[in-house]
Structure formats: structure tokens, C-alpha cells
Design a protein around this motif. Structure first.
Motif, PDB file in Angstrom:
ATOM      1  N   GLN A  17       0.870  -1.188  -0.029  1.00 37.20           N
ATOM      2  CA  GLN A  17      -0.314   0.189   0.040  1.00 37.20           C
ATOM      3  C   GLN A  17       1.016   0.784  -0.372  1.00 37.20           C
ATOM      4  OE1 GLN A  17      -2.513   0.106   3.057  1.00 37.20           O
ATOM      5  NE2 GLN A  17      -4.472   2.092   2.481  1.00 37.20           N
TER       6      GLN A  17
ATOM      7  N   GLN B  32       2.802   1.780  -3.289  1.00 34.18           N
ATOM      8  CA  GLN B  32       1.277   2.184  -4.242  1.00 34.18           C
ATOM      9  C   GLN B  32       1.138   3.638  -3.824  1.00 34.18           C
ATOM     10  OE1 GLN B  32      -1.664  -0.449  -3.418  1.00 34.18           O
ATOM     11  NE2 GLN B  32      -1.543  -2.350  -5.107  1.00 34.18           N
ATOM     12  N   GLN B  33       1.429   4.365  -3.115  1.00 31.33           N
ATOM     13  CA  GLN B  33       0.580   5.586  -2.394  1.00 31.33           C
ATOM     14  C   GLN B  33       1.695   6.641  -2.339  1.00 31.33           C
ATOM     15  OE1 GLN B  33       0.065   6.272   1.340  1.00 31.33           O
ATOM     16  NE2 GLN B  33      -0.918   8.502   1.578  1.00 31.33           N
TER      17      GLN B  33
ATOM     18  N   GLY C  87       4.238   5.954  -5.409  1.00 31.94           N
ATOM     19  CA  GLY C  87       4.913   5.661  -6.965  1.00 31.94           C
ATOM     20  C   GLY C  87       4.604   6.589  -7.644  1.00 31.94           C
TER      21      GLY C  87
ATOM     22  N   SER D  90       4.402   2.777 -16.531  1.00 35.19           N
ATOM     23  CA  SER D  90       3.573   1.911 -15.717  1.00 35.19           C
ATOM     24  C   SER D  90       4.954   0.525 -15.720  1.00 35.19           C
ATOM     25  CB  SER D  90       2.163   1.017 -16.850  1.00 35.19           C
ATOM     26  OG  SER D  90       3.316   0.654 -17.788  1.00 35.19           O
TER      27      SER D  90
ATOM     28  N   GLY E  72       8.897   0.682  -7.891  1.00 33.31           N
ATOM     29  CA  GLY E  72       8.298  -0.393  -7.027  1.00 33.31           C
ATOM     30  C   GLY E  72       8.672  -1.337  -6.167  1.00 33.31           C
TER      31      GLY E  72
END
Length: 142
Positions: A8, A11-12, A14, A77, A84
């Protein structure tokens, strides 16, 4: 921070890390803070520099290589995925780094969903019916 929390957090963080690499390339690791940089780029730079400072010689070399490759990549991406993975590994291996980096990001409120779109013609939504980007498309008939 357990595995799910690390995912999480990554993701935040990134979008900020990807923006910093896009803005500065590999120089993001050693460049001084730029007061003119927007908040997202500045946050990403602080995150990457914290990982850089805490790494050993091999870790720094790997981070520099990954950031350099990510800076040359045209696919956001792919860049986000590569960075990531590197951040996840760094967070899993270093509890003190987890604490330091967790303090940089605001904790999401309970029930909050973060949605981010990055790149040309990107879209983002929590729920979406039909989404068409690009040229020359005809909407589907319902």
C-alpha cells in the motif's frame, strides 16, 4: 509494517517517485532539493534519496542503475513497477527506513481510495463503465 502495508505504501508513493525520476533522471539521487519543484517531484526525490543514503555500496549501485534505466523508459507503468519492486525490497530489509519513509507520506484516512493516472491520455476512476482513449475510436453501441 507488514507486507500488505508495504504494498500500500509503495502504491501511494509510486506517482511521486516516478515523477521525480521523470523530472531529474538518475540525478534525482544526488541533486539538492529544488524549491521550485512541485510537491510530488520533491516528495519522490526525498524518498529516493532516503533509500540511497541508507543503502550499502551494492544497494546504491543497484538503485542508481534502476533509476537510470527508469529515466530512459517511455512507459510510465513499467517505470512505476520497477521502482516499486526496488522500494518494496528496501522497505522489507530495513525497519528504520520503513519508519523514515512512512513519516514522509500522510496516512490515508480509513476507507480512502487513492486513484492515480499518469501519462498521456491516462484516465483514472474508482468505477468506470466504458473508457476509450486515443484517436479514431467509435463508442460501443449499448
Amino acid at each position: 509494517m507488514v507486507s500488505g502495508e508495504i504494498v500500500q505504501w509503495v502504491q501511494q508513493a509510486g506517482p511521486a517517485v516516478t515523477a521525480a525520476v521523470g523530472a531529474y533522471g538518475a540525478a534525482v539521487l544526488t541533486r539538492t532539493q529544488d524549491p521550485a519543484a512541485d510537491a510530488t517531484v520533491s516528495l519522490g526525490q526525498r524518498i529516493l534519496q532516503a533509500v540511497w543514503r541508507r543503502g550499502n555500496e551494492a544497494g546504491r549501485a543497484e538503485l542508481e542503475r534502476v533509476v537510470d534505466e527508469a529515466a530512459d523508459e517511455q512507459d510510465d507503468s513499467y517505470t512505476a513497477a520497477v521502482l516499486g519492486r526496488l522500494l518494496k525490497r528496501a522497505l522489507q530489509d530495513d525497519p528504520e527506513l520503513r519508519d523514515e519513509l512512512t513519516a514522509l507520506l500522510p496516512a490515508p484516512a480509513a476507507g480512502t481510495v487513492n486513484i492515480t493516472a499518469s501519462g498521456e491520455r491516462s484516465i483514472a476512476a474508482q468505477r468506470i463503465g466504458t473508457a476509450i482513449t486515443g484517436d479514431g475510436h467509435t463508442p460501443p453501441r449499448l
